[in-house]
Motif scaffolding. Structure first.
Motif, PDB file in Angstrom:
ATOM      1  N   THR A  71       0.839  -1.195   0.000  1.00 10.76           N
ATOM      2  CA  THR A  71       0.000   0.000   0.000  1.00 10.76           C
ATOM      3  C   THR A  71       0.876   1.248   0.000  1.00 10.76           C
ATOM      4  OG1 THR A  71      -1.702  -1.178   1.243  1.00 10.76           O
ATOM      5  CG2 THR A  71      -1.813   1.226   1.271  1.00 10.76           C
ATOM      6  N   TYR A  72       0.578   2.139  -0.924  1.00  8.21           N
ATOM      7  CA  TYR A  72       1.283   3.424  -1.004  1.00  8.21           C
ATOM      8  C   TYR A  72       0.255   4.535  -0.838  1.00  8.21           C
ATOM      9  CZ  TYR A  72       4.109   7.304  -2.585  1.00  8.21           C
ATOM     10  OH  TYR A  72       4.779   8.494  -2.643  1.00  8.21           O
ATOM     11  N   VAL A  73       0.422   5.363   0.183  1.00  8.53           N
ATOM     12  CA  VAL A  73      -0.474   6.489   0.411  1.00  8.53           C
ATOM     13  C   VAL A  73      -0.052   7.629  -0.511  1.00  8.53           C
ATOM     14  CG1 VAL A  73      -1.361   8.153   2.081  1.00  8.53           C
ATOM     15  CG2 VAL A  73      -0.854   5.816   2.817  1.00  8.53           C
ATOM     16  N   LEU A  74      -0.915   7.966  -1.478  1.00 10.70           N
ATOM     17  CA  LEU A  74      -0.615   9.076  -2.389  1.00 10.70           C
ATOM     18  C   LEU A  74      -0.752  10.418  -1.681  1.00 10.70           C
ATOM     19  CD1 LEU A  74      -2.320   8.179  -5.790  1.00 10.70           C
ATOM     20  CD2 LEU A  74       0.108   8.492  -5.354  1.00 10.70           C
ATOM     21  N   PHE A  75      -1.872  10.575  -0.956  1.00 13.33           N
ATOM     22  CA  PHE A  75      -2.109  11.835  -0.247  1.00 13.33           C
ATOM     23  C   PHE A  75      -3.124  11.608   0.854  1.00 13.33           C
ATOM     24  CE2 PHE A  75      -4.960  11.731  -3.901  1.00 13.33           C
ATOM     25  CZ  PHE A  75      -6.190  11.985  -3.326  1.00 13.33           C
ATOM     26  N   THR A  76      -3.207  12.595   1.734  1.00 10.45           N
ATOM     27  CA  THR A  76      -4.178  12.580   2.826  1.00 10.45           C
ATOM     28  C   THR A  76      -4.946  13.887   2.794  1.00 10.45           C
ATOM     29  OG1 THR A  76      -2.693  11.210   4.153  1.00 10.45           O
ATOM     30  CG2 THR A  76      -4.476  12.347   5.326  1.00 10.45           C
ATOM     31  N   VAL A  77      -6.260  13.785   2.957  1.00 14.15           N
ATOM     32  CA  VAL A  77      -7.125  14.956   3.009  1.00 14.15           C
ATOM     33  C   VAL A  77      -7.546  15.155   4.469  1.00 14.15           C
ATOM     34  CG1 VAL A  77      -9.292  15.993   2.238  1.00 14.15           C
ATOM     35  CG2 VAL A  77      -7.979  14.541   0.671  1.00 14.15           C
ATOM     36  N   TYR A  78      -7.248  16.320   5.003  1.00 11.95           N
ATOM     37  CA  TYR A  78      -7.643  16.654   6.373  1.00 11.95           C
ATOM     38  C   TYR A  78      -8.891  17.512   6.321  1.00 11.95           C
ATOM     39  CZ  TYR A  78      -3.038  14.907   7.523  1.00 11.95           C
ATOM     40  OH  TYR A  78      -1.940  14.104   7.663  1.00 11.95           O
ATOM     41  N   SER A  79      -9.857  17.177   7.152  1.00 15.15           N
ATOM     42  CA  SER A  79     -11.133  17.899   7.141  1.00 15.15           C
ATOM     43  C   SER A  79     -11.782  17.822   8.507  1.00 15.15           C
ATOM     44  CB  SER A  79     -12.070  17.284   6.091  1.00 15.15           C
ATOM     45  OG  SER A  79     -12.378  15.947   6.443  1.00 15.15           O
ATOM     46  N   ASN A  80     -12.969  18.385   8.583  1.00 14.91           N
ATOM     47  CA  ASN A  80     -13.796  18.267   9.770  1.00 14.91           C
ATOM     48  C   ASN A  80     -15.050  17.481   9.401  1.00 14.91           C
ATOM     49  OD1 ASN A  80     -12.344  19.722  11.874  1.00 14.91           O
ATOM     50  ND2 ASN A  80     -12.582  21.470  10.516  1.00 14.91           N
ATOM     51  N   PRO A  81     -15.470  16.547  10.246  1.00 12.94           N
ATOM     52  CA  PRO A  81     -16.585  15.668   9.897  1.00 12.94           C
ATOM     53  C   PRO A  81     -17.902  16.381   9.603  1.00 12.94           C
ATOM     54  CG  PRO A  81     -15.468  14.878  11.863  1.00 12.94           C
ATOM     55  CD  PRO A  81     -14.893  16.218  11.537  1.00 12.94           C
ATOM     56  N   GLU A  82     -18.122  17.520  10.191  1.00 12.29           N
ATOM     57  CA  GLU A  82     -19.425  18.181  10.066  1.00 12.29           C
ATOM     58  C   GLU A  82     -19.535  19.166   8.904  1.00 12.29           C
ATOM     59  OE1 GLU A  82     -16.771  20.544  12.694  1.00 12.29           O
ATOM     60  OE2 GLU A  82     -17.359  18.435  12.699  1.00 12.29           O
ATOM     61  N   CYS A  83     -18.448  19.343   8.140  1.00 14.28           N
ATOM     62  CA  CYS A  83     -18.523  20.245   6.984  1.00 14.28           C
ATOM     63  C   CYS A  83     -17.617  19.723   5.862  1.00 14.28           C
ATOM     64  CB  CYS A  83     -18.151  21.675   7.368  1.00 14.28           C
ATOM     65  SG  CYS A  83     -16.507  21.872   8.047  1.00 14.28           S
ATOM     66  N   ASN A  84     -17.973  20.082   4.630  1.00 12.61           N
ATOM     67  CA  ASN A  84     -17.196  19.623   3.478  1.00 12.61           C
ATOM     68  C   ASN A  84     -15.897  20.395   3.294  1.00 12.61           C
ATOM     69  OD1 ASN A  84     -18.845  17.524   2.611  1.00 12.61           O
ATOM     70  ND2 ASN A  84     -20.166  18.906   1.479  1.00 12.61           N
ATOM     71  N   TYR A  85     -15.943  21.704   3.497  1.00 14.33           N
ATOM     72  CA  TYR A  85     -14.779  22.565   3.266  1.00 14.33           C
ATOM     73  C   TYR A  85     -14.654  23.551   4.404  1.00 14.33           C
ATOM     74  CZ  TYR A  85     -15.133  20.501  -1.322  1.00 14.33           C
ATOM     75  OH  TYR A  85     -15.189  19.591  -2.344  1.00 14.33           O
ATOM     76  N   PRO A  86     -13.445  24.003   4.664  1.00 14.43           N
ATOM     77  CA  PRO A  86     -12.187  23.808   3.946  1.00 14.43           C
ATOM     78  C   PRO A  86     -11.584  22.436   4.236  1.00 14.43           C
ATOM     79  CG  PRO A  86     -11.776  25.114   5.891  1.00 14.43           C
ATOM     80  CD  PRO A  86     -13.266  24.875   5.833  1.00 14.43           C
ATOM     81  N   VAL A  87     -10.647  22.047   3.362  1.00 17.48           N
ATOM     82  CA  VAL A  87      -9.853  20.836   3.556  1.00 17.48           C
ATOM     83  C   VAL A  87      -8.392  21.169   3.266  1.00 17.48           C
ATOM     84  CG1 VAL A  87     -11.728  19.255   2.948  1.00 17.48           C
ATOM     85  CG2 VAL A  87     -10.121  19.989   1.187  1.00 17.48           C
ATOM     86  N   LEU A  88      -7.529  20.330   3.759  1.00 20.92           N
ATOM     87  CA  LEU A  88      -6.099  20.454   3.480  1.00 20.92           C
ATOM     88  C   LEU A  88      -5.644  19.132   2.888  1.00 20.92           C
ATOM     89  CD1 LEU A  88      -3.376  22.061   3.863  1.00 20.92           C
ATOM     90  CD2 LEU A  88      -3.117  20.743   5.961  1.00 20.92           C
ATOM     91  N   ILE A  89      -5.040  19.184   1.701  1.00 23.36           N
ATOM     92  CA  ILE A  89      -4.496  17.977   1.076  1.00 23.36           C
ATOM     93  C   ILE A  89      -2.989  17.992   1.300  1.00 23.36           C
ATOM     94  CG2 ILE A  89      -4.230  16.621  -1.027  1.00 23.36           C
ATOM     95  CD1 ILE A  89      -6.588  18.186  -2.212  1.00 23.36           C
ATOM     96  N   GLU A  90      -2.493  16.899   1.830  1.00 21.50           N
ATOM     97  CA  GLU A  90      -1.055  16.750   2.059  1.00 21.50           C
ATOM     98  C   GLU A  90      -0.552  15.589   1.207  1.00 21.50           C
ATOM     99  OE1 GLU A  90       0.927  17.344   6.108  1.00 21.50           O
ATOM    100  OE2 GLU A  90       0.875  15.163   5.848  1.00 21.50           O
TER     101      GLU A  90
END
Length: 136
Positions: A71-90
């Motif tokens: 398994t290779y993790v390409l990226f991770t999206v950080y967010s909050n469960p109760e809203c769609n945005y904003p998000v941070l992609i790492e």
């Protein structure tokens, strides 16, 4: 008793959520690699001490079943469960100039995913995994 919930169109309201966009891209990916590799989307609650802005991490990984489920993790999206945005992609690659993308809305999220998924680095990683998996 009356139904006081305004949830009649809930399916149409979630179509542009980041997780559904990721699931859609996972399906495209698997079709393009002829199911030799597959995409795995995994949600994990973050410890509040680790990241105070976001509470949820969603990893987008590429898995090779024939390489012992490598398994290779390409990226991770950080967010909050109760809203769609904003998000941070790492992005999980040291070769990237910009390894983080802050997305305030769906358009910015799709633009960032386009850069990440269509990049030479991502294409190279996928090509190597595909070749090793196909010829195993």
């Amino acid at each position: 008793m009356r139904n006081l919930w305004n949830l009649k169109d809930i399916e149409s309201k979630i179509k542009s959520s980041p997780n559904l966009i990721l699931e859609e891209q996972a399906k495209y990916f698997e079709k393009n690699v002829h199911d030799i590799l597959y995409a795995k989307i995994n949600n994990a609650k973050l410890n509040e001490l680790k990241n105070s802005t976001y509470k949820l991490a969603t990893s987008f990984s590429v898995v090779s079943p024939v390489l012992d489920n490598y398994t290779y993790v390409l990226f991770t999206v950080y967010s909050n469960p109760e809203c769609n945005y904003p998000v941070l992609i790492e992005v999980n690659d040291d070769e990237w100039e910009d390894s983080e993308y802050e997305c305030k809305n769906e358009q910015e999220f799709i633009e960032s995913l386009t850069k990440i998924l269509g990049s030479e680095n991502t294409t190279e990683i996928i090509s190597v995994l595909y070749s090793k998996s196909k010829n195993y």
